[in-house]
Design a protein around this motif. Structure first.
Motif, PDB file in Angstrom:
ATOM      1  N   GLU A   1       0.823  -1.198   0.000  1.00 30.50           N
ATOM      2  CA  GLU A   1       0.000   0.000   0.000  1.00 30.50           C
ATOM      3  C   GLU A   1       0.864   1.258   0.000  1.00 30.50           C
ATOM      4  O   GLU A   1       0.664   2.167  -0.799  1.00 30.50           O
ATOM      5  N   SER A   2       1.871   1.277   0.907  1.00 27.11           N
ATOM      6  CA  SER A   2       2.705   2.482   0.947  1.00 27.11           C
ATOM      7  C   SER A   2       3.499   2.606  -0.349  1.00 27.11           C
ATOM      8  O   SER A   2       3.709   3.696  -0.859  1.00 27.11           O
ATOM      9  N   ALA A   3       3.923   1.481  -0.900  1.00 26.34           N
ATOM     10  CA  ALA A   3       4.707   1.525  -2.138  1.00 26.34           C
ATOM     11  C   ALA A   3       3.909   2.173  -3.268  1.00 26.34           C
ATOM     12  O   ALA A   3       4.419   2.982  -4.036  1.00 26.34           O
ATOM     13  N   LEU A   4       2.646   1.837  -3.346  1.00 29.28           N
ATOM     14  CA  LEU A   4       1.814   2.351  -4.442  1.00 29.28           C
ATOM     15  C   LEU A   4       1.563   3.839  -4.306  1.00 29.28           C
ATOM     16  O   LEU A   4       1.557   4.575  -5.285  1.00 29.28           O
ATOM     17  N   ILE A   5       1.352   4.271  -3.070  1.00 24.95           N
ATOM     18  CA  ILE A   5       0.987   5.665  -2.848  1.00 24.95           C
ATOM     19  C   ILE A   5       2.163   6.601  -3.106  1.00 24.95           C
ATOM     20  O   ILE A   5       2.014   7.662  -3.679  1.00 24.95           O
ATOM     21  N   MET A   6       3.364   6.176  -2.675  1.00 27.41           N
ATOM     22  CA  MET A   6       4.445   7.149  -2.590  1.00 27.41           C
ATOM     23  C   MET A   6       5.362   7.232  -3.796  1.00 27.41           C
ATOM     24  O   MET A   6       5.954   8.271  -4.031  1.00 27.41           O
ATOM     25  N   SER A   7       5.521   6.117  -4.532  1.00 30.35           N
ATOM     26  CA  SER A   7       6.706   6.051  -5.392  1.00 30.35           C
ATOM     27  C   SER A   7       6.528   6.537  -6.817  1.00 30.35           C
ATOM     28  O   SER A   7       5.470   6.408  -7.406  1.00 30.35           O
ATOM     29  N   ASP A   8       7.657   7.048  -7.377  1.00 31.85           N
ATOM     30  CA  ASP A   8       7.747   7.292  -8.807  1.00 31.85           C
ATOM     31  C   ASP A   8       8.086   5.973  -9.493  1.00 31.85           C
ATOM     32  O   ASP A   8       7.644   5.689 -10.585  1.00 31.85           O
ATOM     33  N   GLN A   9       8.929   5.218  -8.814  1.00 31.77           N
ATOM     34  CA  GLN A   9       9.466   4.008  -9.417  1.00 31.77           C
ATOM     35  C   GLN A   9       9.459   2.908  -8.370  1.00 31.77           C
ATOM     36  O   GLN A   9       9.767   3.149  -7.204  1.00 31.77           O
ATOM     37  N   LEU A  10       9.132   1.710  -8.811  1.00 33.11           N
ATOM     38  CA  LEU A  10       8.978   0.601  -7.888  1.00 33.11           C
ATOM     39  C   LEU A  10       9.864  -0.551  -8.344  1.00 33.11           C
ATOM     40  O   LEU A  10       9.956  -0.820  -9.547  1.00 33.11           O
ATOM     41  N   PHE A  11      10.522  -1.206  -7.382  1.00 37.36           N
ATOM     42  CA  PHE A  11      11.287  -2.417  -7.679  1.00 37.36           C
ATOM     43  C   PHE A  11      10.695  -3.520  -6.821  1.00 37.36           C
ATOM     44  O   PHE A  11      10.725  -3.411  -5.599  1.00 37.36           O
ATOM     45  N   VAL A  12      10.159  -4.548  -7.456  1.00 34.79           N
ATOM     46  CA  VAL A  12       9.618  -5.665  -6.695  1.00 34.79           C
ATOM     47  C   VAL A  12      10.711  -6.720  -6.591  1.00 34.79           C
ATOM     48  O   VAL A  12      11.266  -7.156  -7.599  1.00 34.79           O
ATOM     49  N   ILE A  13      11.031  -7.094  -5.356  1.00 37.04           N
ATOM     50  CA  ILE A  13      12.111  -8.059  -5.128  1.00 37.04           C
ATOM     51  C   ILE A  13      11.546  -9.336  -4.554  1.00 37.04           C
ATOM     52  O   ILE A  13      10.620  -9.303  -3.743  1.00 37.04           O
ATOM     53  N   ASP A  14      12.096 -10.459  -4.997  1.00 44.31           N
ATOM     54  CA  ASP A  14      11.819 -11.725  -4.343  1.00 44.31           C
ATOM     55  C   ASP A  14      13.113 -12.516  -4.295  1.00 44.31           C
ATOM     56  O   ASP A  14      13.846 -12.569  -5.289  1.00 44.31           O
ATOM     57  N   ASP A  15      13.391 -13.077  -3.143  1.00 45.00           N
ATOM     58  CA  ASP A  15      14.537 -13.951  -3.002  1.00 45.00           C
ATOM     59  C   ASP A  15      15.829 -13.314  -3.536  1.00 45.00           C
ATOM     60  O   ASP A  15      16.587 -13.973  -4.256  1.00 45.00           O
ATOM     61  N   GLY A  16      16.041 -12.054  -3.227  1.00 48.31           N
ATOM     62  CA  GLY A  16      17.291 -11.385  -3.581  1.00 48.31           C
ATOM     63  C   GLY A  16      17.372 -10.812  -4.980  1.00 48.31           C
ATOM     64  O   GLY A  16      18.335 -10.141  -5.320  1.00 48.31           O
ATOM     65  N   SER A  17      16.380 -11.073  -5.828  1.00 49.48           N
ATOM     66  CA  SER A  17      16.433 -10.577  -7.206  1.00 49.48           C
ATOM     67  C   SER A  17      15.296  -9.613  -7.507  1.00 49.48           C
ATOM     68  O   SER A  17      14.191  -9.771  -6.973  1.00 49.48           O
ATOM     69  N   VAL A  18      15.574  -8.660  -8.387  1.00 49.40           N
ATOM     70  CA  VAL A  18      14.507  -7.762  -8.839  1.00 49.40           C
ATOM     71  C   VAL A  18      13.656  -8.520  -9.857  1.00 49.40           C
ATOM     72  O   VAL A  18      14.147  -8.959 -10.892  1.00 49.40           O
ATOM     73  N   ILE A  19      12.386  -8.687  -9.548  1.00 41.92           N
ATOM     74  CA  ILE A  19      11.483  -9.441 -10.412  1.00 41.92           C
ATOM     75  C   ILE A  19      10.833  -8.505 -11.436  1.00 41.92           C
ATOM     76  O   ILE A  19      10.559  -8.876 -12.566  1.00 41.92           O
ATOM     77  N   GLN A  20      10.539  -7.286 -10.990  1.00 44.85           N
ATOM     78  CA  GLN A  20       9.912  -6.333 -11.906  1.00 44.85           C
ATOM     79  C   GLN A  20      10.193  -4.911 -11.440  1.00 44.85           C
ATOM     80  O   GLN A  20      10.289  -4.644 -10.246  1.00 44.85           O
ATOM     81  N   ARG A  21      10.345  -4.016 -12.412  1.00 42.35           N
ATOM     82  CA  ARG A  21      10.541  -2.603 -12.106  1.00 42.35           C
ATOM     83  C   ARG A  21       9.619  -1.785 -12.992  1.00 42.35           C
ATOM     84  O   ARG A  21       9.281  -2.207 -14.096  1.00 42.35           O
ATOM     85  N   GLY A  22       9.230  -0.611 -12.509  1.00 44.04           N
ATOM     86  CA  GLY A  22       8.359   0.237 -13.317  1.00 44.04           C
ATOM     87  C   GLY A  22       7.621   1.197 -12.418  1.00 44.04           C
ATOM     88  O   GLY A  22       7.873   1.258 -11.203  1.00 44.04           O
TER      89      GLY A  22
END
Ligand code: ADP
Ligand code: MG
Length: 358
Positions: A192-213
């Motif tokens: 929730e906080s990620a969606l509200i605040m960011s210009d850019q988001l990096f979703v991480i799982d298990d040490g790796s960036v899975i998606q950015r945008g």
């Protein structure tokens, strides 16, 4: 511009951060989001210089800072636990890092307190131990801004505050980012906080960036089921691929009344395995009104405030499905437990995705 290249951290045989690459624009608000234990704090501590990477490079405006000690980089780290000195006053706490860097305090305290919305006259001389949790976090924030870092690194700074205060401080952090010329790198497990605040988001799982945008891109176009489920509660059910071309896929599932083609690409993307539709993108009505629907029996209607969660069981497949619809709609339709109905949605709202997650 803050840049990470092939950044990696191993703790013994445990790979906590695996070949992370990113570029964060100067002055922007970037959020690193992912479940607990996925490597967020490790990544942030490497950016701050508190932890040496096993491999890879960190650059700031083209300059390699990978091996610079924390006090030599223009970064500042804020934690969830405040690490303030409780016996010292607010002003003393804020001046501490200025003095630690051999800089002269020159009236910043007042400005910094104003920036974090604390009245200097009231708070500057109070001992930190007299403050509430939210006030302490504001002081910690002021302290971290004291030597005017180019990059503010925030490690779940609001996690220990109550929900209302979190919302308020989230808003203030976005305002502060807009006011200052500082890049914010914010780490959270809370979507929730990620969606509200960011210009850019990096979703991480298990040490790796899975998606950015952008938050919107990732919400609209998750790359796999891990990201989709992380970005919002959803129905996820397995489908069969009948045929695949470079930019489309034909799927088989009983909800599709035979088979149906969906856009899907590029050609080297793994085959889709699931169909994902968010709870709040579905409706439940007694008759099928859209092109895609699953016959269900209503199991439970849970009041969530202004919406209801309708839990239902597939009459053909015995799977559990959930729809989130407005309370008005529920009473309009008159849904009750045991009713036969269709869980259905607009085909445009369908995500066709490969599996993901560790
Ligand atoms: P997050 O902040 O996303 O919860 P962390 O960066 O704290 O994740 O941890 C990532 C992984 O590294 C976890 O598996 C954790 O157990 C491990 N880890 C973190 N710190 C250490 C450490 N000092 N020594 C060994 N393993 C660690
Ligand atoms: Mg952490």
């Amino acid at each position: 511009m803050l840049k990470a290249a092939n950044l990696r951290k191993e703790y013994g045989s445990n790979v906590a951060v695996e070949d992370v690459e990113f570029e964060i624009e100067s002055g922007s608000f970037a959020t690193i989001v992912g479940p607990s234990g996925c490597g967020k704090s490790t990544l942030l501590r490497m950016l701050a210089g508190h932890l040496s990477p096993t491999a890879g490079r960190i650059e700031l405006d083209g300059i390699d800072i990978t091996d610079s000690p924390p006090q030599r980089r223009p970064t500042s780290l804020v934690f969830q636990s405040w690490s303030l000195f409780p016996h010292m006053t607010v002003a003393e706490n804020i001046e501490f890092p200025i003095e630690a860097r051999d800089l002269e305090p020159n009236g910043q305290v007042e400005r910094l307190l104003e920036q974090v919305r604390l009245d200097p006259e009231e708070y500057a001389d109070k001992p930190v131990s007299d403050l509430s949790g939210g006030q302490k976090q504001r002081v910690a924030l002021a302290r971290s801004l004291a030597y005017e870092p180019d990059i503010l690194l925030l490690d779940e700074p609001l996690a220990s505050l109550d929900y209302v205060l979190q919302k308020k401080l989230q808003r203030e952090l976005t305002e502060l980012n807009a006011e200052l010329n500082t890049t914010f790198v914010y780490v959270t497990h809370s979507l929730e906080s990620a969606l509200i605040m960011s210009d850019q988001l990096f979703v991480i799982d298990d040490g790796s960036v899975i998606q950015r945008g952008s938050p919107d891109e990732i919400y609209q176009e998750p790359v796999d089921t891990f990201v989709a489920e992380f970005m919002g509660d959803a129905n996820v059910f397995p489908i069969d691929v009948v045929e695949r071309t470079d930019d489309a896929v034909r799927l088989d599932h009983h909800a599709l009344e035979g088979t149906r083609e969906f856009p899907y690409g590029p050609a080297d993307r793994p085959d889709p395995e699931y169909l994902v539709v968010r709870h709040d993108d579905t409706v439940v009505t007694p008759a099928l009104e859209t092109e895609i629907g699953i016959p269900v029996t209503i199991a439970n209607v849970l009041n969530k405030g202004n919406t209801a969660l309708v839990e239902a069981k597939g009459t053909r497949d015995d799977e559990e499905y959930v729809s989130e619809i407005s309370l008005d709609r529920v009473s309009e339709i008159g849904l009750t437990d045991g009713d036969e109905a269709y869980l259905q949605w607009d085909p445009e709202k369908t995500h066709v995705l490969p599996g993901g997650g560790s």
